[in-house]
Design a protein around this motif. Sequence first.
Motif, PDB file in Angstrom:
ATOM      1  N   MET A   1      85.982 -33.217 -22.114  1.00 64.60           N
ATOM      2  CA  MET A   1      85.519 -34.497 -21.593  1.00 64.60           C
ATOM      3  C   MET A   1      85.426 -35.521 -22.714  1.00 64.60           C
ATOM      4  O   MET A   1      85.333 -35.184 -23.885  1.00 64.60           O
ATOM      5  N   GLY A   2      85.399 -36.797 -22.323  1.00 59.57           N
ATOM      6  CA  GLY A   2      85.290 -37.841 -23.308  1.00 59.57           C
ATOM      7  C   GLY A   2      83.847 -38.121 -23.640  1.00 59.57           C
ATOM      8  O   GLY A   2      82.938 -37.367 -23.328  1.00 59.57           O
ATOM      9  N   GLU A   3      83.626 -39.273 -24.314  1.00 56.50           N
ATOM     10  CA  GLU A   3      82.275 -39.637 -24.707  1.00 56.50           C
ATOM     11  C   GLU A   3      81.438 -39.955 -23.474  1.00 56.50           C
ATOM     12  O   GLU A   3      81.942 -40.298 -22.404  1.00 56.50           O
ATOM     13  N   ALA A   4      80.127 -39.844 -23.634  1.00 52.59           N
ATOM     14  CA  ALA A   4      79.162 -40.153 -22.571  1.00 52.59           C
ATOM     15  C   ALA A   4      79.452 -39.331 -21.317  1.00 52.59           C
ATOM     16  O   ALA A   4      79.257 -39.779 -20.195  1.00 52.59           O
ATOM     17  N   SER A   5      79.943 -38.095 -21.531  1.00 55.23           N
ATOM     18  CA  SER A   5      80.201 -37.177 -20.422  1.00 55.23           C
ATOM     19  C   SER A   5      81.159 -37.762 -19.399  1.00 55.23           C
ATOM     20  O   SER A   5      81.014 -37.559 -18.197  1.00 55.23           O
ATOM     21  N   GLU A   6      82.146 -38.511 -19.863  1.00 56.38           N
ATOM     22  CA  GLU A   6      83.149 -39.074 -18.977  1.00 56.38           C
ATOM     23  C   GLU A   6      84.487 -38.372 -19.195  1.00 56.38           C
ATOM     24  O   GLU A   6      84.834 -38.013 -20.320  1.00 56.38           O
ATOM     25  N   TYR A   7      85.228 -38.189 -18.107  1.00 55.65           N
ATOM     26  CA  TYR A   7      86.546 -37.590 -18.195  1.00 55.65           C
ATOM     27  C   TYR A   7      87.595 -38.673 -18.424  1.00 55.65           C
ATOM     28  O   TYR A   7      87.565 -39.714 -17.742  1.00 55.65           O
ATOM     29  N   PRO A   8      88.547 -38.477 -19.322  1.00 57.89           N
ATOM     30  CA  PRO A   8      89.657 -39.436 -19.456  1.00 57.89           C
ATOM     31  C   PRO A   8      90.501 -39.420 -18.190  1.00 57.89           C
ATOM     32  O   PRO A   8      90.571 -38.411 -17.486  1.00 57.89           O
ATOM     33  N   GLU A   9      91.165 -40.535 -17.901  1.00 57.76           N
ATOM     34  CA  GLU A   9      91.907 -40.659 -16.651  1.00 57.76           C
ATOM     35  C   GLU A   9      92.970 -39.577 -16.493  1.00 57.76           C
ATOM     36  O   GLU A   9      93.272 -39.154 -15.376  1.00 57.76           O
ATOM     37  N   ASP A  10      93.570 -39.137 -17.584  1.00 53.56           N
ATOM     38  CA  ASP A  10      94.605 -38.101 -17.502  1.00 53.56           C
ATOM     39  C   ASP A  10      94.061 -36.779 -16.971  1.00 53.56           C
ATOM     40  O   ASP A  10      94.834 -35.920 -16.521  1.00 53.56           O
ATOM     41  N   ASP A  11      92.737 -36.606 -17.028  1.00 51.17           N
ATOM     42  CA  ASP A  11      92.118 -35.361 -16.575  1.00 51.17           C
ATOM     43  C   ASP A  11      91.477 -35.482 -15.195  1.00 51.17           C
ATOM     44  O   ASP A  11      90.854 -34.530 -14.718  1.00 51.17           O
ATOM     45  N   TRP A  12      91.613 -36.634 -14.543  1.00 53.06           N
ATOM     46  CA  TRP A  12      91.010 -36.801 -13.226  1.00 53.06           C
ATOM     47  C   TRP A  12      91.703 -35.899 -12.202  1.00 53.06           C
ATOM     48  O   TRP A  12      92.919 -35.724 -12.215  1.00 53.06           O
ATOM     49  N   LEU A  13      90.905 -35.341 -11.312  1.00 48.55           N
ATOM     50  CA  LEU A  13      91.403 -34.498 -10.231  1.00 48.55           C
ATOM     51  C   LEU A  13      91.381 -35.265  -8.912  1.00 48.55           C
ATOM     52  O   LEU A  13      90.679 -36.273  -8.780  1.00 48.55           O
ATOM     53  N   ALA A  14      92.136 -34.764  -7.934  1.00 47.92           N
ATOM     54  CA  ALA A  14      92.141 -35.377  -6.605  1.00 47.92           C
ATOM     55  C   ALA A  14      90.823 -35.083  -5.902  1.00 47.92           C
ATOM     56  O   ALA A  14      90.412 -33.929  -5.786  1.00 47.92           O
ATOM     57  N   LEU A  15      90.163 -36.135  -5.449  1.00 48.61           N
ATOM     58  CA  LEU A  15      88.881 -35.977  -4.745  1.00 48.61           C
ATOM     59  C   LEU A  15      89.030 -35.075  -3.526  1.00 48.61           C
ATOM     60  O   LEU A  15      88.151 -34.250  -3.242  1.00 48.61           O
ATOM     61  N   SER A  16      90.138 -35.197  -2.827  1.00 48.21           N
ATOM     62  CA  SER A  16      90.352 -34.398  -1.618  1.00 48.21           C
ATOM     63  C   SER A  16      90.390 -32.909  -1.918  1.00 48.21           C
ATOM     64  O   SER A  16      90.169 -32.075  -1.035  1.00 48.21           O
ATOM     65  N   GLY A  17      90.679 -32.552  -3.173  1.00 49.12           N
ATOM     66  CA  GLY A  17      90.729 -31.145  -3.542  1.00 49.12           C
ATOM     67  C   GLY A  17      89.382 -30.455  -3.452  1.00 49.12           C
ATOM     68  O   GLY A  17      89.321 -29.225  -3.363  1.00 49.12           O
ATOM     69  N   LEU A  18      88.309 -31.234  -3.458  1.00 48.33           N
ATOM     70  CA  LEU A  18      86.975 -30.644  -3.358  1.00 48.33           C
ATOM     71  C   LEU A  18      86.811 -29.885  -2.051  1.00 48.33           C
ATOM     72  O   LEU A  18      86.190 -28.818  -2.005  1.00 48.33           O
TER      73      LEU A  18
END
Length: 230
Positions: A1-18
């Motif tokens: 993860m990036g700073e401040a517990s944020e994920y970089p955009e390249d690591d974002w997952l599809a919300l529908s996958g939840l």
Amino acid sequence: MGEASEYPEDDWLALSGLQHYSFCKRQWALIHVEQLWSENARTTAGSLEHQRADHYENSETRGDLLVLRSLRVYSRQLGITGICDVVEFRTSPDGVRLQQREGTWNPYPIEYKHGVTKTMDADRLQLCAEAMCLEEMLACKIPEGALFYRQTRRREVVSIEDSLRSEVKRLLTNMHEMYSRGLTPRAKRKHACNACSLKDLCLPQLDRAESAKSYIEQYVYEDDVPTKQL
């Protein structure tokens, strides 16, 4: 993860996958890790239902109600992005300001689903994640949303409670870990497998950890493997 517990955009997952993950971890991995998919009658019906709801150009205003369709949302903290079927905004003195809109508004996410209400929380978890994305984007609090089931044509009001939020965070943490490691869980055959659109790709009858994608590629291309000359 990036700073401040944020994920970089390249690591974002599809919300529908939840929803896929909460229903079956292997199903989610086959779709989102191994990039496999197959349609059946249920998934096709679900896709058609979403096509009816997902038309941003059909967004409308009716008095103190603003209806936005196919609204893209994201959360850097959760590391997800996706599309809300419908978000209703009602005017409220305690609401948030929206671009190119006068006044202040309270958001209310609505997810359209095929069939009827379910005892498992897969649909509710997806709705909760949508609400959490909207909260982060708009700097607001969303106490509830709704699921609209086409078969019953009724809304199921869902309270966005702390327990539901905690489960969304826990599942997404696990999903990010599995995705980063490229893991696909072993098949565990159960009754729900019969209705799954991926059962012919999942191959639950094999009950082994081998990647389904690797098995299928081996099966498809086995005739292309050169034989040893005698």
